[in-house]
Design a protein around this motif. Structure first.
Motif, PDB file in Angstrom:
ATOM      1  N   UNK A 152       0.812  -1.220   0.000  1.00 47.39           N
ATOM      2  CA  UNK A 152       0.000   0.000   0.000  1.00 47.39           C
ATOM      3  C   UNK A 152       0.844   1.267   0.000  1.00 47.39           C
ATOM      4  N   UNK A 153       2.151   1.119   0.105  1.00 46.24           N
ATOM      5  CA  UNK A 153       3.030   2.284   0.052  1.00 46.24           C
ATOM      6  C   UNK A 153       3.732   2.402  -1.294  1.00 46.24           C
ATOM      7  N   UNK A 154       3.256   1.637  -2.276  1.00 46.55           N
ATOM      8  CA  UNK A 154       3.805   1.733  -3.623  1.00 46.55           C
ATOM      9  C   UNK A 154       5.093   0.997  -3.844  1.00 46.55           C
ATOM     10  N   UNK A 155       5.415   0.025  -2.989  1.00 48.02           N
ATOM     11  CA  UNK A 155       6.594  -0.804  -3.212  1.00 48.02           C
ATOM     12  C   UNK A 155       6.486  -1.572  -4.515  1.00 48.02           C
ATOM     13  N   UNK A 156       7.615  -1.801  -5.180  1.00 53.26           N
ATOM     14  CA  UNK A 156       7.618  -2.404  -6.504  1.00 53.26           C
ATOM     15  C   UNK A 156       8.497  -3.644  -6.563  1.00 53.26           C
ATOM     16  N   UNK A 157       8.083  -4.597  -7.383  1.00 56.99           N
ATOM     17  CA  UNK A 157       8.885  -5.774  -7.668  1.00 56.99           C
ATOM     18  C   UNK A 157       8.955  -5.942  -9.176  1.00 56.99           C
ATOM     19  N   UNK A 158      10.161  -6.026  -9.712  1.00 55.30           N
ATOM     20  CA  UNK A 158      10.341  -6.154 -11.149  1.00 55.30           C
ATOM     21  C   UNK A 158       9.804  -7.493 -11.634  1.00 55.30           C
ATOM     22  N   UNK A 159       8.979  -7.437 -12.687  1.00 57.94           N
ATOM     23  CA  UNK A 159       8.421  -8.665 -13.262  1.00 57.94           C
ATOM     24  C   UNK A 159       9.089  -9.027 -14.582  1.00 57.94           C
ATOM     25  N   UNK A 160       9.234  -8.030 -15.474  1.00 59.14           N
ATOM     26  CA  UNK A 160       9.872  -8.308 -16.772  1.00 59.14           C
ATOM     27  C   UNK A 160      10.551  -7.049 -17.296  1.00 59.14           C
ATOM     28  N   UNK A 161      11.506  -7.267 -18.162  1.00 56.48           N
ATOM     29  CA  UNK A 161      12.139  -6.185 -18.918  1.00 56.48           C
ATOM     30  C   UNK A 161      12.057  -6.510 -20.401  1.00 56.48           C
ATOM     31  N   UNK A 162      11.868  -5.475 -21.202  1.00 53.23           N
ATOM     32  CA  UNK A 162      11.869  -5.619 -22.649  1.00 53.23           C
ATOM     33  C   UNK A 162      12.884  -4.642 -23.226  1.00 53.23           C
ATOM     34  N   UNK A 163      13.683  -5.093 -24.154  1.00 50.17           N
ATOM     35  CA  UNK A 163      14.718  -4.253 -24.757  1.00 50.17           C
ATOM     36  C   UNK A 163      14.147  -3.433 -25.904  1.00 50.17           C
ATOM     37  N   UNK A 164      14.380  -2.125 -25.859  1.00 50.99           N
ATOM     38  CA  UNK A 164      14.069  -1.241 -26.974  1.00 50.99           C
ATOM     39  C   UNK A 164      15.254  -0.297 -27.147  1.00 50.99           C
ATOM     40  N   UNK A 165      15.287   0.423 -28.249  1.00 55.49           N
ATOM     41  CA  UNK A 165      16.353   1.406 -28.431  1.00 55.49           C
ATOM     42  C   UNK A 165      15.925   2.699 -27.747  1.00 55.49           C
ATOM     43  N   UNK A 166      16.549   2.999 -26.625  1.00 58.44           N
ATOM     44  CA  UNK A 166      16.171   4.182 -25.844  1.00 58.44           C
ATOM     45  C   UNK A 166      17.367   4.614 -24.994  1.00 58.44           C
ATOM     46  N   UNK A 167      18.012   5.693 -25.402  1.00 55.68           N
ATOM     47  CA  UNK A 167      19.158   6.193 -24.660  1.00 55.68           C
ATOM     48  C   UNK A 167      19.039   7.660 -24.243  1.00 55.68           C
ATOM     49  N   UNK A 168      18.310   8.472 -25.005  1.00 52.65           N
ATOM     50  CA  UNK A 168      18.297   9.905 -24.707  1.00 52.65           C
ATOM     51  C   UNK A 168      16.954  10.584 -24.883  1.00 52.65           C
ATOM     52  N   UNK A 169      16.082  10.081 -25.738  1.00 47.50           N
ATOM     53  CA  UNK A 169      14.810  10.751 -26.037  1.00 47.50           C
ATOM     54  C   UNK A 169      13.777  10.503 -24.947  1.00 47.50           C
ATOM     55  N   UNK A 170      12.711  11.322 -24.968  1.00 45.84           N
ATOM     56  CA  UNK A 170      11.616  11.188 -23.995  1.00 45.84           C
ATOM     57  C   UNK A 170      10.593  10.189 -24.519  1.00 45.84           C
ATOM     58  N   UNK A 171      10.984   8.932 -24.533  1.00 48.72           N
ATOM     59  CA  UNK A 171      10.137   7.863 -25.056  1.00 48.72           C
ATOM     60  C   UNK A 171       9.045   7.522 -24.047  1.00 48.72           C
ATOM     61  N   UNK A 172       7.824   7.283 -24.566  1.00 51.64           N
ATOM     62  CA  UNK A 172       6.691   6.914 -23.708  1.00 51.64           C
ATOM     63  C   UNK A 172       6.074   5.599 -24.168  1.00 51.64           C
ATOM     64  N   UNK A 173       5.331   4.993 -23.256  1.00 48.07           N
ATOM     65  CA  UNK A 173       4.630   3.742 -23.549  1.00 48.07           C
ATOM     66  C   UNK A 173       3.254   3.797 -22.908  1.00 48.07           C
ATOM     67  N   UNK A 174       2.440   2.793 -23.211  1.00 47.42           N
ATOM     68  CA  UNK A 174       1.099   2.756 -22.634  1.00 47.42           C
ATOM     69  C   UNK A 174       0.593   1.322 -22.572  1.00 47.42           C
ATOM     70  N   UNK A 175      -0.276   1.060 -21.610  1.00 50.93           N
ATOM     71  CA  UNK A 175      -1.007  -0.203 -21.576  1.00 50.93           C
ATOM     72  C   UNK A 175      -2.112  -0.145 -22.627  1.00 50.93           C
ATOM     73  N   UNK A 176      -2.430  -1.284 -23.225  1.00 52.30           N
ATOM     74  CA  UNK A 176      -3.595  -1.356 -24.093  1.00 52.30           C
ATOM     75  C   UNK A 176      -4.849  -1.344 -23.211  1.00 52.30           C
ATOM     76  N   UNK A 177      -5.825  -0.493 -23.498  1.00 51.98           N
ATOM     77  CA  UNK A 177      -6.919  -0.223 -22.551  1.00 51.98           C
ATOM     78  C   UNK A 177      -7.748  -1.423 -22.147  1.00 51.98           C
ATOM     79  N   UNK A 178      -8.029  -2.343 -23.073  1.00 55.46           N
ATOM     80  CA  UNK A 178      -8.954  -3.422 -22.751  1.00 55.46           C
ATOM     81  C   UNK A 178      -8.277  -4.780 -22.747  1.00 55.46           C
ATOM     82  N   UNK A 179      -7.018  -4.784 -22.338  1.00 50.51           N
ATOM     83  CA  UNK A 179      -6.261  -6.024 -22.359  1.00 50.51           C
ATOM     84  C   UNK A 179      -6.782  -7.057 -21.364  1.00 50.51           C
TER      85      UNK A 179
END
Length: 468
Positions: free
Chosen positions: A362-389
């Motif tokens: 309830x305090x927002x603690x996090x546990x890593x589940x998965x990582x995915x590799x993309x090309x991202x080193x400097x730009x302000x890249x964003x992502x999103x969940x698909x709404x009705x997954x």
């Protein structure tokens, strides 16, 4: 293969579009839309053996016509050579979409299970790849003259899309009108707009800028209701409404402060600021507005508890995602279904990864589940969940990338997670946003181009998931 070829040719034309009729933006938009239409029609009868030859000749002709070389291969080679001295080592393997060595058992049931027969029936029993077969270009907007840093559809709305740009403006587009058009452009910031958010009822919009101001806009009247400066005069890099009380806005600035603003009064309440350090680039609330996460350019992700009565912030948990690598986007999602109950955080980090975290307390603690590799080193890249997954077997997220592509990732799939790739942009893809029924996907890039993609219609698909 025909679809990939269409996107490659379209991306080539998009790269040269800025040089085409530079004083007539409407013509450029009309031209690129017509090109997309002709490519779809031609590919039905075209001989596959001529695809490579056509692509090569088209590139040579465009290069000769405009006197510049916008070839994607040379762009990538320059990008790689410029980054060869980067702190993080890069190899060809690092840019393939692969999950980390996390077993399905360790995933903790974070996605819907194969027993979700009723959920699969809702979407016609189609596969993840079929559900996310976005191939066609619905429309292209190029009203912005600089990078479009963020896109967001209005809440529970399939038509209105907000776009924030470093040209200092925020625009609202109607993407389902005939024809699609820009409804309004908000001009009030003196420098680039770095973030914005819709109010719950979509009647208001808040935006933040490098000029150190927060603006509150009335959508119906197209007027600015209030302008509030950052209390320490710092650049503002992120903002969002508190979901349970839209009088409250949270902002992150370039001096590492997370700040609460009562936008109705223009007052920053006492106790409503907290020092995170670095530059606060990204923010996300849970649906209740109690838990807040903030990410900075040092790779640090911190959770806060928000007191709705006083506006006070209390710092809770801290996680270092990747040291000295900026966190450019945070998305929260409660996986509300019988099969998957875990709230989840999706995080873009400029260490060439998209990270999926499980919220563990309830305090927002996090546990890593998965990582995915993309090309991202400097730009302000964003992502999103698909709404009705949550109604499907498996689940997808969508992310931009510095290789000019948009990637659809099945986070349940073992091995290669990429189920679709869109190639219409000519430079780093920054923003991504679905409308609420997933019929349209909006993507934006570093040159200010916004592309609206439409889902490929398939026989037998549920009506609510098809493009009108």
């Amino acid at each position: 293969m025909a679809t990939v070829w269409q996107q490659q040719v379209f991306a080539l034309d998009a790269r040269y579009n800025a040089h085409r009729a530079p004083n007539h933006p409407n013509f450029r938009t009309l031209y690129i839309r017509r090109r997309s239409q002709l490519l779809r029609e031609y590919s039905r009868t075209e001989d596959p053996t001529f695809r490579k030859q056509y692509l090569k000749l088209r590139g040579l002709l465009l290069q000769q016509r405009y006197g510049v070389n916008c070839d994607q291969n040379s762009i990538r080679s320059r990008s790689i050579s410029a980054k060869s001295s980067s702190r993080i080592s890069e190899s060809p393997e690092s840019f393939r979409f692969q999950s980390e060595n996390v077993s399905p058992q360790e995933m903790g049931g974070v996605v819907p299970t194969r027993q979700a027969e009723a959920s699969r029936a809702i979407v016609g029993g189609t596969t993840i790849a079929e559900n996310y077969a976005f191939v066609g270009v619905h429309h292209i907007f190029d009203q912005h003259t600089a990078a479009v840093t963020m896109l967001k559809f209005a809440n529970n709305d399939r038509s209105r899309l907000g776009c924030a740009s470093l040209d200092g403006t925020v625009s609202v587009c109607n993407v389902t009108a005939s024809p699609p058009h820009v409804e309004v452009v908000f001009r009030g910031h003196k420098k680039g707009v770095t973030g914005f958010d819709w109010s719950v009822s979509n009647d208001l919009m808040v935006s933040c800028s490098l000029d150190g101001t927060i603006c509150l806009w009335n959508i119906a009247s197209s007027k600015c209701l209030r302008v509030v400066r950052d209390p320490i005069g710092a650049e503002l890099l992120s903002c969002l409404f508190q979901p349970a009380n839209n009088n409250m806005v949270i902002a992150g600035n370039s001096q590492g402060m997370v700040e609460v603003l009562n936008v109705s009064t223009g007052i920053y309440p006492r106790g409503g600021s907290s020092k995170l350090g670095g530059k606060v680039l990204s923010l996300a609330f849970d649906s209740t507005g109690v838990l807040l996460w903030a990410g900075n350019n040092k790779g640090t992700l911190v959770s806060f508890l928000f007191d709705a009565e006083t506006g006070r912030l209390s710092k809770c948990r801290r996680v270092v995602v990747a040291e000295n690598c900026q966190i450019t986007c945070i998305s929260w999602r409660a996986w509300i279904s019988r099969e998957a109950r875990d709230p989840t955080l999706l995080v873009n980090c400029a260490a060439n990864v998209v990270c999926l975290f499980r919220v563990i307390d309830k305090e927002g603690g996090l546990k890593l589940r998965r990582k995915f590799s993309i090309r991202h080193k400097s730009s302000l890249i964003r992502s999103t969940f698909c709404p009705i997954m949550s109604f499907r077997q498996g689940a997808c997220v969508v992310t931009g990338s510095e290789d000019s592509c948009v990637y659809f990732l099945d986070i349940e799939r073992e091995g290669k997670a990429c189920v679709n790739k869109l190639q219409g942009h000519a430079c780093p893809v920054l923003g991504v946003s679905f409308n609420y029924d997933e019929s349209l996907l909006a993507t934006s890039d570093n040159q200010g181009l916004v592309i609206i993609w439409k889902r490929e219609k398939r026989p037998g698909s549920a009506a609510g998931f098809q493009n009108s």
